[in-house]
Design a protein around this motif. Structure first.
Motif, PDB file in Angstrom:
ATOM      1  N   UNK A 115     -21.743  43.381  59.711  1.00 39.47           N
ATOM      2  CA  UNK A 115     -21.773  44.414  60.749  1.00 39.47           C
ATOM      3  C   UNK A 115     -21.259  45.729  60.179  1.00 39.47           C
ATOM      4  N   UNK A 116     -21.985  46.806  60.447  1.00 38.67           N
ATOM      5  CA  UNK A 116     -21.537  48.127  60.016  1.00 38.67           C
ATOM      6  C   UNK A 116     -20.243  48.499  60.740  1.00 38.67           C
ATOM      7  N   UNK A 117     -19.378  49.178  60.005  1.00 37.10           N
ATOM      8  CA  UNK A 117     -18.140  49.662  60.616  1.00 37.10           C
ATOM      9  C   UNK A 117     -17.667  50.857  59.804  1.00 37.10           C
ATOM     10  N   UNK A 118     -17.370  51.936  60.478  1.00 34.97           N
ATOM     11  CA  UNK A 118     -16.852  53.124  59.817  1.00 34.97           C
ATOM     12  C   UNK A 118     -15.869  53.781  60.771  1.00 34.97           C
ATOM     13  N   UNK A 119     -14.632  53.968  60.293  1.00 37.00           N
ATOM     14  CA  UNK A 119     -13.597  54.499  61.158  1.00 37.00           C
ATOM     15  C   UNK A 119     -12.585  55.258  60.296  1.00 37.00           C
ATOM     16  N   UNK A 120     -11.962  56.251  60.911  1.00 39.39           N
ATOM     17  CA  UNK A 120     -10.882  56.989  60.267  1.00 39.39           C
ATOM     18  C   UNK A 120      -9.698  56.941  61.217  1.00 39.39           C
ATOM     19  N   UNK A 121      -8.591  56.399  60.737  1.00 40.00           N
ATOM     20  CA  UNK A 121      -7.405  56.347  61.599  1.00 40.00           C
ATOM     21  C   UNK A 121      -6.138  56.496  60.775  1.00 40.00           C
ATOM     22  N   UNK A 122      -5.249  57.325  61.253  1.00 47.85           N
ATOM     23  CA  UNK A 122      -3.952  57.541  60.606  1.00 47.85           C
ATOM     24  C   UNK A 122      -4.078  57.857  59.115  1.00 47.85           C
ATOM     25  N   UNK A 123      -5.063  58.685  58.771  1.00 46.68           N
ATOM     26  CA  UNK A 123      -5.231  59.090  57.384  1.00 46.68           C
ATOM     27  C   UNK A 123      -5.927  58.072  56.498  1.00 46.68           C
ATOM     28  N   UNK A 124      -6.480  57.028  57.091  1.00 44.48           N
ATOM     29  CA  UNK A 124      -7.126  55.958  56.322  1.00 44.48           C
ATOM     30  C   UNK A 124      -8.601  55.863  56.717  1.00 44.48           C
ATOM     31  N   UNK A 125      -9.457  55.828  55.695  1.00 44.64           N
ATOM     32  CA  UNK A 125     -10.893  55.631  55.886  1.00 44.64           C
ATOM     33  C   UNK A 125     -11.169  54.137  55.765  1.00 44.64           C
ATOM     34  N   UNK A 126     -11.888  53.579  56.741  1.00 47.99           N
ATOM     35  CA  UNK A 126     -12.204  52.152  56.735  1.00 47.99           C
ATOM     36  C   UNK A 126     -13.720  52.013  56.858  1.00 47.99           C
ATOM     37  N   UNK A 127     -14.316  51.233  55.929  1.00 47.90           N
ATOM     38  CA  UNK A 127     -15.768  51.084  55.968  1.00 47.90           C
ATOM     39  C   UNK A 127     -16.189  49.659  55.646  1.00 47.90           C
ATOM     40  N   UNK A 128     -17.124  49.175  56.442  1.00 45.67           N
ATOM     41  CA  UNK A 128     -17.923  48.004  56.110  1.00 45.67           C
ATOM     42  C   UNK A 128     -19.355  48.530  56.102  1.00 45.67           C
ATOM     43  N   UNK A 129     -20.040  48.486  54.944  1.00 44.42           N
ATOM     44  CA  UNK A 129     -21.376  49.068  54.876  1.00 44.42           C
ATOM     45  C   UNK A 129     -22.446  48.243  55.578  1.00 44.42           C
ATOM     46  N   UNK A 130     -22.066  47.123  56.179  1.00 45.99           N
ATOM     47  CA  UNK A 130     -23.043  46.226  56.779  1.00 45.99           C
ATOM     48  C   UNK A 130     -23.649  45.353  55.705  1.00 45.99           C
ATOM     49  N   UNK A 131     -24.734  44.709  56.018  1.00 38.84           N
ATOM     50  CA  UNK A 131     -25.384  43.805  55.072  1.00 38.84           C
ATOM     51  C   UNK A 131     -26.617  44.460  54.467  1.00 38.84           C
ATOM     52  N   UNK A 132     -26.766  44.277  53.145  1.00 43.53           N
ATOM     53  CA  UNK A 132     -27.948  44.794  52.455  1.00 43.53           C
ATOM     54  C   UNK A 132     -29.171  43.923  52.710  1.00 43.53           C
ATOM     55  N   UNK A 133     -28.966  42.743  53.307  1.00 39.40           N
ATOM     56  CA  UNK A 133     -30.112  41.843  53.503  1.00 39.40           C
ATOM     57  C   UNK A 133     -30.257  41.277  54.909  1.00 39.40           C
ATOM     58  N   UNK A 134     -29.148  40.930  55.539  1.00 44.17           N
ATOM     59  CA  UNK A 134     -29.245  40.226  56.825  1.00 44.17           C
ATOM     60  C   UNK A 134     -28.157  40.681  57.799  1.00 44.17           C
ATOM     61  N   UNK A 135     -28.332  41.865  58.386  1.00 44.29           N
ATOM     62  CA  UNK A 135     -27.324  42.365  59.321  1.00 44.29           C
ATOM     63  C   UNK A 135     -27.236  41.497  60.577  1.00 44.29           C
ATOM     64  N   UNK A 136     -26.032  41.430  61.129  1.00 45.03           N
ATOM     65  CA  UNK A 136     -25.795  40.661  62.352  1.00 45.03           C
ATOM     66  C   UNK A 136     -25.585  41.549  63.566  1.00 45.03           C
TER      67      UNK A 136
END
Length: 160
Positions: A115-136
């Protein structure tokens, strides 16, 4: 500096190759697990990318010698990259955030959930790029891009 982030390709070499061909001039390629064989094939086909590729071990990367955690200072920031299965990312990101904070990292990268996820909180960048083949998550297969400049950090998730 441009970092291309991908995860969970699960044998879809064509997807990883497409990402690399599209971003061949990137400074770094970071695969967040469950696709080590895809990375090996891309490096064999594009040997000039070998020194720019980093792979962390995912729960489906059987017999992998890749590390399960990758940390690196980069352009005034510090990256903490994992697949995420050992940090329980399908339940919560709190454990992941605490570990990254203990390692003084302000860019957290993880996969595993598809699952894609992109967030910025308290000075921290957090990313899950999702799936290159089989997104949920109902989205198309994807990858992430991180640009680190003197002006700051920009994160983006893009369809393949």
């Amino acid at each position: 500096m441009r970092i291309i982030v991908m995860s969970d390709s699960h044998g879809n070499y064509a997807a990883v190759e497409k990402i690399v061909r599209r971003s061949i001039d990137a400074d770094m390629f970071l695969h967040l697990g469950d696709g080590e064989s895809d990375v090996d094939r891309v490096i064999a086909r594009y040997p000039e990318t070998a020194s720019r590729f980093v792979h962390v071990r995912g729960n489906c990367d059987w017999n992998s010698l890749s590390p399960s955690v990758y940390t690196m200072p980069l352009g005034g920031h510090k990256i903490y990259a994992v697949h995420g299965h050992l940090q329980g990312v399908k339940l919560t990101l709190e454990h992941l955030k605490k570990i990254a904070a203990a390692n003084e990292c302000d860019i957290i990268l993880f996969g595993h959930t598809h699952n894609r996820y992109m967030h910025y909180e308290n000075g921290v960048y957090i990313m899950n790029p999702g799936s290159a083949s089989s997104p949920h998550d109902g989205n198309k297969p994807s990858f992430g891009c991180i640009d680190i400049t003197d002006a700051g950090v920009v994160t983006n998730i893009t369809d393949i």
